[in-house]
Design an enzyme around this catalytic site. Structure first.
Site, PDB file in Angstrom:
ATOM      1  N   THR A 195      53.922  46.720 -89.354  1.00  0.00           N
ATOM      2  CA  THR A 195      54.869  47.345 -88.367  1.00  0.00           C
ATOM      3  C   THR A 195      55.326  46.213 -88.498  1.00  0.00           C
ATOM      4  O   THR A 195      56.772  45.850 -87.624  1.00  0.00           O
ATOM      5  CB  THR A 195      55.047  48.447 -88.437  1.00  0.00           C
ATOM      6  OG1 THR A 195      54.668  49.296 -89.329  1.00  0.00           O
ATOM      7  CG2 THR A 195      56.546  48.929 -88.888  1.00  0.00           C
ATOM      8  N   HIS A 241      47.556  53.941 -79.379  1.00  0.00           N
ATOM      9  CA  HIS A 241      48.719  54.707 -79.077  1.00  0.00           C
ATOM     10  C   HIS A 241      49.335  55.517 -78.033  1.00  0.00           C
ATOM     11  O   HIS A 241      48.802  55.651 -77.071  1.00  0.00           O
ATOM     12  CB  HIS A 241      49.200  55.463 -80.474  1.00  0.00           C
ATOM     13  CG  HIS A 241      49.697  54.565 -81.679  1.00  0.00           C
ATOM     14  ND1 HIS A 241      48.686  55.759 -83.243  1.00  0.00           N
ATOM     15  CD2 HIS A 241      49.763  53.751 -82.188  1.00  0.00           C
ATOM     16  CE1 HIS A 241      49.334  55.402 -83.861  1.00  0.00           C
ATOM     17  NE2 HIS A 241      49.665  54.047 -83.285  1.00  0.00           N
ATOM     18  N   HIS A 251      45.278  44.973 -91.185  1.00  0.00           N
ATOM     19  CA  HIS A 251      46.365  44.684 -90.110  1.00  0.00           C
ATOM     20  C   HIS A 251      45.389  43.263 -89.354  1.00  0.00           C
ATOM     21  O   HIS A 251      43.737  43.357 -89.077  1.00  0.00           O
ATOM     22  CB  HIS A 251      46.811  44.832 -89.248  1.00  0.00           C
ATOM     23  CG  HIS A 251      47.882  45.847 -89.939  1.00  0.00           C
ATOM     24  ND1 HIS A 251      48.761  44.709 -90.694  1.00  0.00           N
ATOM     25  CD2 HIS A 251      47.905  47.732 -89.681  1.00  0.00           C
ATOM     26  CE1 HIS A 251      49.209  46.634 -91.198  1.00  0.00           C
ATOM     27  NE2 HIS A 251      49.098  47.853 -90.396  1.00  0.00           N
TER      28      HIS A 251
HETATM   29  N1  CTP Z   1      51.479  47.967 -81.886  1.00  0.00           N
HETATM   30  C1  CTP Z   1      50.492  46.896 -81.160  1.00  0.00           C
HETATM   31  N2  CTP Z   1      49.288  47.217 -80.012  1.00  0.00           N
HETATM   32  C2  CTP Z   1      48.595  48.273 -80.127  1.00  0.00           C
HETATM   33  C3  CTP Z   1      49.469  49.287 -81.573  1.00  0.00           C
HETATM   34  C4  CTP Z   1      50.424  48.894 -81.899  1.00  0.00           C
HETATM   35  O1  CTP Z   1      50.916  45.896 -80.560  1.00  0.00           O
HETATM   36  N3  CTP Z   1      48.053  48.661 -79.790  1.00  0.00           N
HETATM   37  C5  CTP Z   1      52.479  46.636 -82.793  1.00  0.00           C
HETATM   38  C6  CTP Z   1      52.238  46.325 -83.278  1.00  0.00           C
HETATM   39  O2  CTP Z   1      52.913  45.505 -84.345  1.00  0.00           O
HETATM   40  C7  CTP Z   1      52.450  48.072 -84.681  1.00  0.00           C
HETATM   41  C8  CTP Z   1      53.602  48.204 -84.297  1.00  0.00           C
HETATM   42  O3  CTP Z   1      53.075  48.275 -82.781  1.00  0.00           O
HETATM   43  O4  CTP Z   1      53.058  47.357 -86.117  1.00  0.00           O
HETATM   44  C9  CTP Z   1      53.484  49.946 -84.879  1.00  0.00           C
HETATM   45  O5  CTP Z   1      52.212  50.336 -84.173  1.00  0.00           O
HETATM   46  P1  CTP Z   1      51.780  51.373 -85.678  1.00  0.00           P
HETATM   47  O6  CTP Z   1      52.647  52.781 -85.770  1.00  0.00           O
HETATM   48  O7  CTP Z   1      50.126  52.224 -84.967  1.00  0.00           O
HETATM   49  O8  CTP Z   1      52.442  50.859 -86.660  1.00  0.00           O
HETATM   50  P2  CTP Z   1      50.897  49.744 -87.905  1.00  0.00           P
HETATM   51  O9  CTP Z   1      49.752  50.343 -87.698  1.00  0.00           O
HETATM   52  O10 CTP Z   1      51.460  48.830 -87.885  1.00  0.00           O
HETATM   53  O11 CTP Z   1      51.562  51.246 -89.208  1.00  0.00           O
HETATM   54  P3  CTP Z   1      50.384  50.924 -89.720  1.00  0.00           P
HETATM   55  O12 CTP Z   1      48.698  50.302 -89.768  1.00  0.00           O
HETATM   56  O13 CTP Z   1      50.499  52.413 -90.923  1.00  0.00           O
HETATM   57  O14 CTP Z   1      51.132  50.037 -91.567  1.00  0.00           O
END
Ligand code: CTP
Length: 319
Positions: A242, A277, A293
């Site tokens: 995302t 998170h 990812h």
């Molecule tokens: N992100 C990051 N490092 C982390 C967590 C998140 O760089 N430890 C960044 C990623 O680019 C991620 C965005 O923050 O896409 C938003 O986090 P999240 O809600 O966890 O998104 P996604 O993992 O992309 O969600 P999904 O797996 O449902 O696509």
């Protein structure tokens, strides 16, 4: 083909003819970062060759009707139908039509934001993009409150709002949406099979209650176009996160882009542990098994663009 419309005049500073997307290090220099307008304009122009985020940010009402069959992007053999309710929430014009902003913040969800005190800095941007309805109120000092666009993967309904199964969780969900007043709520409803009911429940609540959000549902070609752009530039991502999707799209609407909360590593540069998170208990183990990812590769790519001045990655404290 999209018609590239530069936001600012080009040729103001020196830069390589094309951006370099690769390097082996995640080390960032933060002291003498300067914005490279020429490179940033070039990236926008190149992305526009693949798709136009103003158009692909959402399917529009005129292009579909209730009952139409949609093939999921990652499960092509599985289909769903456009429901009456979803149709009602499709915008008639792009929610980002004619939007141009000088400085934008894109806020990822890494625990690196905790104790950063970046809230006031984040709130000072002209346009702030957040991911997956991440909470802000309880963390405002570190993450800010301002939200102009926020994404909501169907899985969020389950993970963060217990599938809206009780009155209490429905109220919490509505409470979060009420806090968005006037923002774009971006729902990738047709990526992968499985989230259909969750999207429908969320949509029903939005329609039943007065919630001031502009819903958007990404076009069916967006994900492939974004992936195509990065693959063409030799960045071998599996499925863009995302966060990377938001950066790629934001290049269309924003001059200077600042990223916070992008840190897909369990330790910071001093070796202190970092939550996956900032707001929940999800772990790196869970995500490395389940995730489609390639976040560390994305991070290295973004660091490379940071070093060239095309964007700025903030990974430290804002004190
Ligand atoms: N992100 C990051 N490092 C982390 C967590 C998140 O760089 N430890 C960044 C990623 O680019 C991620 C965005 O923050 O896409 C938003 O986090 P999240 O809600 O966890 O998104 P996604 O993992 O992309 O969600 P999904 O797996 O449902 O696509």
């Amino acid at each position: 083909k999209a018609n590239p419309k530069p936001l600012v005049s080009e040729g103001e500073d020196k830069s390589p003819a094309s951006p370099s997307y690769s390097n082996n290090t995640t080390k960032l220099s933060t002291d003498n970062w300067t914005f490279n307008r020429t490179l940033s304009n070039l990236i926008r122009k190149n992305i526009l060759r693949f798709f136009d985020p103003e158009r692909d940010i959402s399917i529009l009402k005129g292009t579909l009707k209730p009952g139409d069959v949609i093939h999921y992007i990652f499960d092509r053999q599985s289909t769903t139908n456009i429901s009456e309710n979803l149709y009602q929430l499709l915008p008639t014009v792009s929610p980002m039509k004619n939007q141009h902003h000088r400085r934008c913040g894109i806020i990822g969800n890494s625990g690196i934001l905790l104790n950063s005190s970046c809230g006031p800095e984040i709130d000072s941007y002209d346009f702030v993009i957040r991911c997956n309805l991440a909470p802000v109120e309880e963390y405002a000092g570190d993450v800010g409150r301002r939200t102009n666009l926020v994404t909501m993967n169907p899985s969020v309904v389950q993970r963060a709002f217990q599938d809206l199964a009780s009155e209490e969780w429905r109220e919490r969900f509505l409470q979060r949406l009420r806090g968005l007043s006037g923002s774009v709520l971006w729902i990738p409803a047709f990526m992968a099979k499985g989230g259909e009911e969750r999207v429908e429940w969320a949509i029903r609540l939005i329609l039943l209650h007065t919630v001031d959000v502009h819903t958007a549902f990404p076009s069916l070609r967006l994900l492939h176009a974004v992936r195509g752009y990065w693959l063409t530039n030799n960045v071998q991502i599996k499925r863009p996160t995302t966060g990377l999707l938001m950066y790629t799209m934001a290049t269309r609407f924003c001059e200077e882009i600042h990223l916070y909360g992008f840190w897909p590593f369990p330790q910071d540069s001093q070796g202190k542990s970092v939550k996956y998170h900032y707001y929940d208990t999800l772990t790196y183990e869970y995500t490395s098994h389940a995730s489609p990812h390639t976040m560390p590769l994305e991070f290295r790519t973004l660091s490379s663009l940071h070093r060239q001045g095309a964007l700025r990655l903030h990974t430290g404290s804002c004190d």
